[in-house]
Design an enzyme around this catalytic site. Structure first.
Site, PDB file in Angstrom:
ATOM      1  N   LYS A 112       0.868  -1.187   0.000  1.00  0.00           N
ATOM      2  CA  LYS A 112       0.000   0.000   0.000  1.00  0.00           C
ATOM      3  C   LYS A 112       0.899   1.228   0.000  1.00  0.00           C
ATOM      4  O   LYS A 112       1.363   1.689   1.040  1.00  0.00           O
ATOM      5  CB  LYS A 112      -0.881  -0.014   1.259  1.00  0.00           C
ATOM      6  CG  LYS A 112      -2.225   0.678   1.133  1.00  0.00           C
ATOM      7  CD  LYS A 112      -2.157   2.146   0.764  1.00  0.00           C
ATOM      8  CE  LYS A 112      -2.073   3.085   1.944  1.00  0.00           C
ATOM      9  NZ  LYS A 112      -1.944   4.501   1.523  1.00  0.00           N
ATOM     10  N   GLU A 125      -1.016   7.420  -0.911  1.00  0.00           N
ATOM     11  CA  GLU A 125      -2.037   7.833  -1.883  1.00  0.00           C
ATOM     12  C   GLU A 125      -1.544   8.969  -2.784  1.00  0.00           C
ATOM     13  O   GLU A 125      -2.085   9.193  -3.857  1.00  0.00           O
ATOM     14  CB  GLU A 125      -3.332   8.259  -1.170  1.00  0.00           C
ATOM     15  CG  GLU A 125      -3.195   9.362  -0.135  1.00  0.00           C
ATOM     16  CD  GLU A 125      -2.845   8.842   1.263  1.00  0.00           C
ATOM     17  OE1 GLU A 125      -2.055   7.886   1.367  1.00  0.00           O
ATOM     18  OE2 GLU A 125      -3.365   9.413   2.242  1.00  0.00           O
ATOM     19  N   GLY A 181       6.347   5.784   7.901  1.00  0.00           N
ATOM     20  CA  GLY A 181       5.531   6.995   7.826  1.00  0.00           C
ATOM     21  C   GLY A 181       5.636   7.769   9.120  1.00  0.00           C
ATOM     22  O   GLY A 181       6.625   7.657   9.849  1.00  0.00           O
ATOM     23  N   GLY A 182       4.613   8.545   9.412  1.00  0.00           N
ATOM     24  CA  GLY A 182       4.660   9.452  10.548  1.00  0.00           C
ATOM     25  C   GLY A 182       4.384   8.754  11.877  1.00  0.00           C
ATOM     26  O   GLY A 182       3.794   7.670  11.930  1.00  0.00           O
ATOM     27  N   THR A 217       0.572   8.035  12.815  1.00  0.00           N
ATOM     28  CA  THR A 217       0.049   6.851  12.108  1.00  0.00           C
ATOM     29  C   THR A 217       0.684   5.586  12.675  1.00  0.00           C
ATOM     30  O   THR A 217       0.014   4.559  12.840  1.00  0.00           O
ATOM     31  CB  THR A 217       0.339   6.944  10.597  1.00  0.00           C
ATOM     32  OG1 THR A 217       0.070   8.262  10.145  1.00  0.00           O
ATOM     33  CG2 THR A 217      -0.506   5.967   9.820  1.00  0.00           C
ATOM     34  N   GLY A 218       1.975   5.650  12.977  1.00  0.00           N
ATOM     35  CA  GLY A 218       2.672   4.486  13.522  1.00  0.00           C
ATOM     36  C   GLY A 218       2.044   4.017  14.826  1.00  0.00           C
ATOM     37  O   GLY A 218       1.887   2.814  15.053  1.00  0.00           O
ATOM     38  N   GLU A 227       9.040   2.302  10.855  1.00  0.00           N
ATOM     39  CA  GLU A 227      10.085   3.287  10.530  1.00  0.00           C
ATOM     40  C   GLU A 227       9.413   4.646  10.557  1.00  0.00           C
ATOM     41  O   GLU A 227       8.677   4.996   9.628  1.00  0.00           O
ATOM     42  CB  GLU A 227      10.662   3.023   9.133  1.00  0.00           C
ATOM     43  CG  GLU A 227      11.462   1.749   9.008  1.00  0.00           C
ATOM     44  CD  GLU A 227      12.812   1.813   9.699  1.00  0.00           C
ATOM     45  OE1 GLU A 227      13.257   2.920  10.070  1.00  0.00           O
ATOM     46  OE2 GLU A 227      13.410   0.747   9.888  1.00  0.00           O
TER      47      GLU A 227
HETATM   48  P1  NAD Z   1       1.857   9.128   6.956  1.00  0.00           P
HETATM   49  O1  NAD Z   1       1.967   8.488   8.295  1.00  0.00           O
HETATM   50  O2  NAD Z   1       0.902  10.235   6.783  1.00  0.00           O
HETATM   51  O3  NAD Z   1       1.449   8.048   5.850  1.00  0.00           O
HETATM   52  C1  NAD Z   1       2.257   6.923   5.588  1.00  0.00           C
HETATM   53  C2  NAD Z   1       1.398   5.831   4.988  1.00  0.00           C
HETATM   54  O4  NAD Z   1       0.458   5.394   5.952  1.00  0.00           O
HETATM   55  C3  NAD Z   1       0.588   6.261   3.774  1.00  0.00           C
HETATM   56  O5  NAD Z   1       0.596   5.214   2.838  1.00  0.00           O
HETATM   57  C4  NAD Z   1      -0.803   6.457   4.355  1.00  0.00           C
HETATM   58  O6  NAD Z   1      -1.837   6.305   3.420  1.00  0.00           O
HETATM   59  C5  NAD Z   1      -0.834   5.342   5.372  1.00  0.00           C
HETATM   60  N1  NAD Z   1      -1.814   5.485   6.453  1.00  0.00           N
HETATM   61  C6  NAD Z   1      -2.381   6.616   6.936  1.00  0.00           C
HETATM   62  N2  NAD Z   1      -3.236   6.309   7.937  1.00  0.00           N
HETATM   63  C7  NAD Z   1      -3.203   4.970   8.088  1.00  0.00           C
HETATM   64  C8  NAD Z   1      -3.842   4.055   8.973  1.00  0.00           C
HETATM   65  N3  NAD Z   1      -4.699   4.452   9.901  1.00  0.00           N
HETATM   66  N4  NAD Z   1      -3.561   2.744   8.852  1.00  0.00           N
HETATM   67  C9  NAD Z   1      -2.675   2.304   7.933  1.00  0.00           C
HETATM   68  N5  NAD Z   1      -2.043   3.123   7.068  1.00  0.00           N
HETATM   69  C10 NAD Z   1      -2.294   4.443   7.148  1.00  0.00           C
HETATM   70  O7  NAD Z   1       3.346   9.539   6.568  1.00  0.00           O
HETATM   71  P2  NAD Z   1       3.804  10.344   5.271  1.00  0.00           P
HETATM   72  O8  NAD Z   1       3.373  11.752   5.452  1.00  0.00           O
HETATM   73  O9  NAD Z   1       3.424   9.606   4.047  1.00  0.00           O
HETATM   74  O10 NAD Z   1       5.401  10.226   5.399  1.00  0.00           O
HETATM   75  C11 NAD Z   1       6.162  11.117   6.100  1.00  0.00           C
HETATM   76  C12 NAD Z   1       6.636  10.505   7.401  1.00  0.00           C
HETATM   77  O11 NAD Z   1       7.352   9.296   7.127  1.00  0.00           O
HETATM   78  C13 NAD Z   1       7.602  11.386   8.148  1.00  0.00           C
HETATM   79  O12 NAD Z   1       7.275  11.390   9.507  1.00  0.00           O
HETATM   80  C14 NAD Z   1       8.946  10.704   7.925  1.00  0.00           C
HETATM   81  O13 NAD Z   1       9.897  10.976   8.933  1.00  0.00           O
HETATM   82  C15 NAD Z   1       8.553   9.276   7.886  1.00  0.00           C
HETATM   83  N6  NAD Z   1       9.567   8.456   7.191  1.00  0.00           N
HETATM   84  C16 NAD Z   1      10.376   7.653   7.947  1.00  0.00           C
HETATM   85  C17 NAD Z   1      11.380   6.911   7.331  1.00  0.00           C
HETATM   86  C18 NAD Z   1      12.312   6.046   8.133  1.00  0.00           C
HETATM   87  O14 NAD Z   1      13.103   5.337   7.533  1.00  0.00           O
HETATM   88  N7  NAD Z   1      12.254   6.073   9.457  1.00  0.00           N
HETATM   89  C19 NAD Z   1      11.525   6.987   5.945  1.00  0.00           C
HETATM   90  C20 NAD Z   1      10.676   7.810   5.208  1.00  0.00           C
HETATM   91  C21 NAD Z   1       9.691   8.543   5.850  1.00  0.00           C
END
Ligand code: NAD
Length: 498
Positions: free
Chosen positions: A177, A180, A230-231, A234-235, A252
């Site tokens: 996934k 988006e 991701g963020g 969300t994590g 991550e």
């Molecule tokens: P985000 O958390 O908004 O979204 C990441 C993904 O999660 C997307 O695919 C989104 O659709 C999905 N998502 C959103 N809500 C969800 C839910 N309830 N259940 C399951 N999936 C869901 O993050 P973003 O804005 O896409 O990315 C930026 C973040 O990612 C920053 O915080 C950045 O530091 C982090 N990041 C970390 C690493 C690492 O290696 N640690 C690498 C790249 C990015």
């Protein structure tokens, strides 16, 4: 550029969303239509999970030999090499990052597949010596099962490759996934996986917003592992959603990464790396060095130079050779970055440059933000504690090594950091004292597929890449074999025989 159509792929078949809804993907640079992407419904996600489950429980792939799976992963790398330029163009179109950066990303993706193919060939059973000649005891590695792989928008294909390559080598099946905002290159990878010979149902692709397309991958009982990049917010949601079925969870997350400069450093190199470390990809990098910690005696010299360099950065479109960095991903993100900056100034930070949306010829249609330096910050400020994920550097001052370490560790995050010093013993001491997953000494930013990547504290759980990144997708099973079976003698003889 013609807009491409990006579709779901379930059990080896490309398809539209069950209700036919599509999302428009527009360039963050000029709002041109880049792609339309099928927006998965709950039923589509359910079908994808079912396909992955069936492929794991009944399909041949988990029982392929290790060598067969590694050959497959090498074939994927070959096909990525063949299509590298087209993939880089699609990545650049979705994200508005410069073509030159997108090309680096695709080269890194290929290296990741090669790394895990190599590693898989070296994966052997591990004998366990129990000190009894009649016992052949060993650890064997088996795939974890069905995986949900959820990615971010900043390095869409690279972050997905860190999950897909080890999952394939391990013999897992999965549902991908991507964000988006940036679905195109994961769909291209899906096509390559099919072409390389990945059996139907082993790899599946769903697209769309997190709550519908992503959330089931962390809650559905048919999923054994969820790997998320991701963020932080969300994590946390994903970890909570995975708890009732005790899934394996790999996270991550974000970072608030310190970049420490001591007075005895090579200041020319340090200043240059501070600028690159925070303004690369307009700060949309998890490992961005967003916190400058500078020794008091060189503070003015360093900060003045960083500000001058930040002011000179050329913003622009992905295909303009003069561009040094590009736009933010979306209007919503631009608004968030602006508020973060405004709040910092309200909290007492001193705005030295930037601090607002960038406008001008070629920029007005894009989500550009000026490279920003916030001086006179203190650790308690929100701008020092929270990730902006934009081109914003905060400046703090220290007097002693101990103080530098204490400041650098004083956030909930622990992803990465940098240390600049001419005294290598001190630099190593500081590197060891920092509670962050990657530390660069007299450098900033490089990573290798051979080296583990991941966060301490709330920057994540588990590791990607390296050897650890393969073991995330493996169960270790202990098999104890007795070559001379004998009665245990425990019961019926008055208890233990010993
Ligand atoms: P985000 O958390 O908004 O979204 C990441 C993904 O999660 C997307 O695919 C989104 O659709 C999905 N998502 C959103 N809500 C969800 C839910 N309830 N259940 C399951 N999936 C869901 O993050 P973003 O804005 O896409 O990315 C930026 C973040 O990612 C920053 O915080 C950045 O530091 C982090 N990041 C970390 C690493 C690492 O290696 N640690 C690498 C790249 C990015």
């Amino acid at each position: 550029m013609n807009a491409v159509q990006v579709r779901l792929c379930i059990a080896g078949t490309w398809r539209d969303a069950a209700d036919g809804v599509v999302r428009e993907i527009r360039s963050p640079f000029d709002q041109s239509l880049v792609a339309t992407a099928a927006e998965a419904t709950a039923a589509d996600v359910d079908a994808a999970i079912a396909a992955a489950r069936t492929a794991f429980d009944e399909g041949p792939f988990p029982r392929w030999t290790q060598a067969e799976r590694c050959d497959l992963v090498d074939r994927v790398a070959d096909l990525l090499e063949r299509d590298a330029e087209a993939i880089a163009a699609a990545e650049s179109a979705d994200t508005a990052k410069r073509m030159v950066e997108a090309r680096y990303d695709v080269a890194d993706v290929i290296a990741v597949f090669r790394h895990f193919a190599r590693l898989g060939r070296d994966l052997h059973d591990r004998p366990v010596d129990v000190g009894r000649p009649e016992i052949a005891s060993r650890i064997v590695h088996e795939p974890v099962g069905v995986c949900g792989l959820i990615g971010p928008w900043n390095y869409p294909l690279l972050q997905m490759s860190w999950k897909v390559a080890p999952a394939l080598v391990a013999g897992c099946t999965f549902v991908m996934k991507p964000s988006e905002f940036t679905p195109s290159t994961t769909a291209m990878l899906m096509g390559i996986l099919i072409e390389a010979g990945v059996p139907d149902g082993v790899a599946n692709l769903v697209l769309g917003a997190g709550p519908v397309a992503g959330a089931p991958l962390s809650s559905d009982p048919r999923i054994d592992l969820v790997s998320f990049t991701g963020g932080l917010v969300t994590g946390r949601r994903i970890m909570a959603a995975a708890a009732p079925t005790v899934k394996r969870v790999a996270l991550e997350l974000g970072g608030k990464n310190p970049h420490i400069v001591f007075a005895d450093a090579d200041l020319d190199a340090a200043i240059d790396n501070v600028v690159t470390g925070v303004f690369l990809h307009s700060g949309q990098v998890c490992s961005s060095g967003t916190r400058l910690l500078v020794e008091r005696s060189i503070r003015d010299q360093v900060v003045d130079a960083v500000v001058a360099r930040a002011r000179a950065i050329r913003l622009g479109g992905p295909h303009d050779p003069a561009t040094e960095t590009g736009a933010l991903i979306s209007e919503a993100h631009l608004t968030k970055v602006q508020k973060y900056c405004d709040d910092a100034v309200a909290e007492g930070a001193v705005l030295r440059c930037g601090g607002r949306r960038a406008t001008g010829p070629g920029l007005d249609a894009g989500w550009f933000f000026e490279p920003t330096v916030l001086d006179a910050c203190t650790t308690t400020m929100r701008c020092v504690q929270d990730e902006s994920f934009g081109p914003i550097l905060t400046v703090e001052v220290f007097d002693t090594e101990e103080q530098a370490v204490a400041l650098a560790n004083d956030t909930i995050y622990g992803l990465s950091g940098g240390v600049w010093s001419g005294d290598l013993e001190r630099a190593d001491r500081v590197a060891r004292a920092l509670r962050h997953g990657t530390i660069w000494v007299n450098d900033y930013g490089p990573y290798r597929p051979e080296a583990e990547w991941g966060g301490y504290k709330q920057s994540g759980v588990g590791r990607e890449l390296g050897i650890g990144g393969l073991h995330e997708y493996l169960e270790a099973k202990h098999i104890w074999r007795n070559t001379t079976p004998a009665r245990s003698g425990w019961f019926g003889s008055g208890g233990a025989t010993a």
